[in-house]
Design an enzyme around this catalytic site. Structure first.
Site, PDB file in Angstrom:
ATOM      1  N   CYS A 122      -2.580  -4.436  30.131  1.00  5.60           N
ATOM      2  CA  CYS A 122      -2.349  -5.634  30.477  1.00  5.60           C
ATOM      3  C   CYS A 122      -3.761  -5.784  31.038  1.00  5.60           C
ATOM      4  O   CYS A 122      -4.237  -6.660  31.543  1.00  5.60           O
ATOM      5  CB  CYS A 122      -1.331  -5.694  32.301  1.00  5.60           C
ATOM      6  SG  CYS A 122       0.546  -5.818  31.380  1.00  5.60           S
ATOM      7  N   HIS A 255      -4.503 -10.062  37.337  1.00  2.00           N
ATOM      8  CA  HIS A 255      -3.169 -10.174  36.589  1.00  2.00           C
ATOM      9  C   HIS A 255      -2.142 -11.023  36.874  1.00  2.00           C
ATOM     10  O   HIS A 255      -1.102 -10.345  37.894  1.00  2.00           O
ATOM     11  CB  HIS A 255      -3.157  -8.732  35.905  1.00  2.00           C
ATOM     12  CG  HIS A 255      -1.662  -8.439  35.362  1.00  2.00           C
ATOM     13  ND1 HIS A 255      -1.492  -9.061  33.514  1.00  2.00           N
ATOM     14  CD2 HIS A 255      -1.358  -7.453  35.161  1.00  2.00           C
ATOM     15  CE1 HIS A 255      -0.632  -9.256  33.475  1.00  2.00           C
ATOM     16  NE2 HIS A 255      -0.482  -7.858  34.209  1.00  2.00           N
ATOM     17  N   ASN A 285       4.618 -12.705  33.007  1.00  3.88           N
ATOM     18  CA  ASN A 285       4.159 -11.704  32.584  1.00  3.88           C
ATOM     19  C   ASN A 285       3.246 -12.208  31.075  1.00  3.88           C
ATOM     20  O   ASN A 285       3.810 -11.064  29.995  1.00  3.88           O
ATOM     21  CB  ASN A 285       4.347 -10.598  32.906  1.00  3.88           C
ATOM     22  CG  ASN A 285       2.740  -9.501  32.540  1.00  3.88           C
ATOM     23  OD1 ASN A 285       1.861  -9.545  32.367  1.00  3.88           O
ATOM     24  ND2 ASN A 285       3.770  -8.005  32.817  1.00  3.88           N
TER      25      ASN A 285
END
EC number: 2.3.1.180
Length: 328
Positions: A122, A255, A285
């Protein structure tokens, strides 16, 4: 003349298949797994996510986003002299050929530019931007296509409600160009391999078969604790390097993993929540794609304007984390 790198184009792409919490809840209920829209949203801030079709690969999503970024920058594919793709879900086992090379082919490029993948989960997009920034400042490259692209739905265990409700698929891209004006003001990258086990896909390919598990595993509480701790610190590191204060930031793009982590980071930086770009509610996500997706949406809807100071930061498996401070 001092060389800088500057964002001159952004782009994004989401697969057409949109799955709401209610739809996912019904699918899981058919397998005997209980959850609800309220349960998912209260823990993550997620209301929906997008899933790629079976025939769509990370490179396909990446190409859509790349074309948008190139169009905004007023460039043709062969104007690019380096492609960096951040992805934890590459097109091929073993990660070769690289997804970047596949993107190069699908864009129809014939200039033999360099192409490479970056893997920091990520944090991948932040790592990729920092890498591109260094190449441009060194004079080695002038126009770099940086992409985050993921099809995380392929590695989700839909028997594990704690993880399968959180992730989605998508891609985001930017074009970085050499500039005499400051653009990327600071980058800071970190990793701590001691925490490698808390977020991983603990399997590998052996003898043509998967040894171990090919599904994502996450220790949610451990990831949450680490993320909240490191995101504030790395943001301050980037600000200090650039000689700036948090109150000089126009936008924060963390993020897009969990709204509670994002809100906590903004508050610790002393930023009003109105200055944070949020897409996790509609995208889930999307790992390395989440920051460039959010950036492109905020650029195209007019929130982020030329001259704005934007902090982008992420955390990911490894454990990795980093920040990029950019002037648009």
């Amino acid at each position: 003349m001092t060389l800088y790198s500057k964002i001159i184009g952004t782009g994004s792409y989401l697969p057409e298949k949109r799955v709401t919490n209610q739809e996912l809840t019904e699918q899981l209920a058919a397998k005997g797994i209980e959850t609800s829209d309220e349960w998912i949203f209260s823990r993550s801030g997620i209301s929906a996510r997008h899933y790629a079709e079976p025939e769509q690969k990370s490179s396909d999503l990446a190409v859509h986003a790349a074309r948008q970024a190139l169009a905004m920058a007023g460039l043709q594919p062969d104007d690019i002299d380096l492609i960096i793709v951040a992805s934890s879900t590459p097109d091929f086992f073993g990660s070769f050929p690289s997804t970047a090379c596949i993107v190069q082919r699908k864009l129809g490029m014939s200039n033999h530019c360099a192409a490479v993948d970056v893997q920091a989960v990520c944090s991948g997009f932040v790592y990729a931007v920092a890498t591109a920034d260094s190449f441009i400042k060194s004079g080695a490259h002038k126009k770099v296509l940086v992409i985050g692209a993921e099809v995380f739905s392929r590695i989700l265990n839909f028997d594990d409600r704690g993880t399968c409700v959180l992730f989605g698929d998508g891609a985001g891209a930017i074009v970085l160009g050499a500039s005499s004006e400051p653009g990327i003001l600071a980058t800071k990258l970190h990793a701590d391999g001691r925490h490698a086990d808390i977020l991983s896909v603990p399997g590998n390919v052996s003898g043509g078969a998967v040894a171990g598990s090919a599904f994502l595993y996450m220790d949610g509480p451990a990831v949450f604790k680490l993320a909240v701790s490191v995101l504030e610190k790395v943001a301050h590191e980037a600000l200090e390097h650039a000689g700036m204060r948090a109150d000089q930031l126009d936008w924060l793009i963390p993020h897009q993993a969990n709204i509670r982590i994002m809100n906590s980071t903004a508050k610790k930086l002393g930023l009003p929540l109105e200055k944070m770009v949020v897409t996790v509610d509609q995208h889930g996500n999307t790992s390395a794609a989440s920051i460039p997706l959010a950036l492109d949406i905020a650029v195209r809807d007019g929130r982020i304007k030329k001259g704005d100071n934007v902090m982008m930061e992420g955390v990911g498996g490894g454990f990795t984390w980093g920040a990029v401070l950019a002037r648009m």
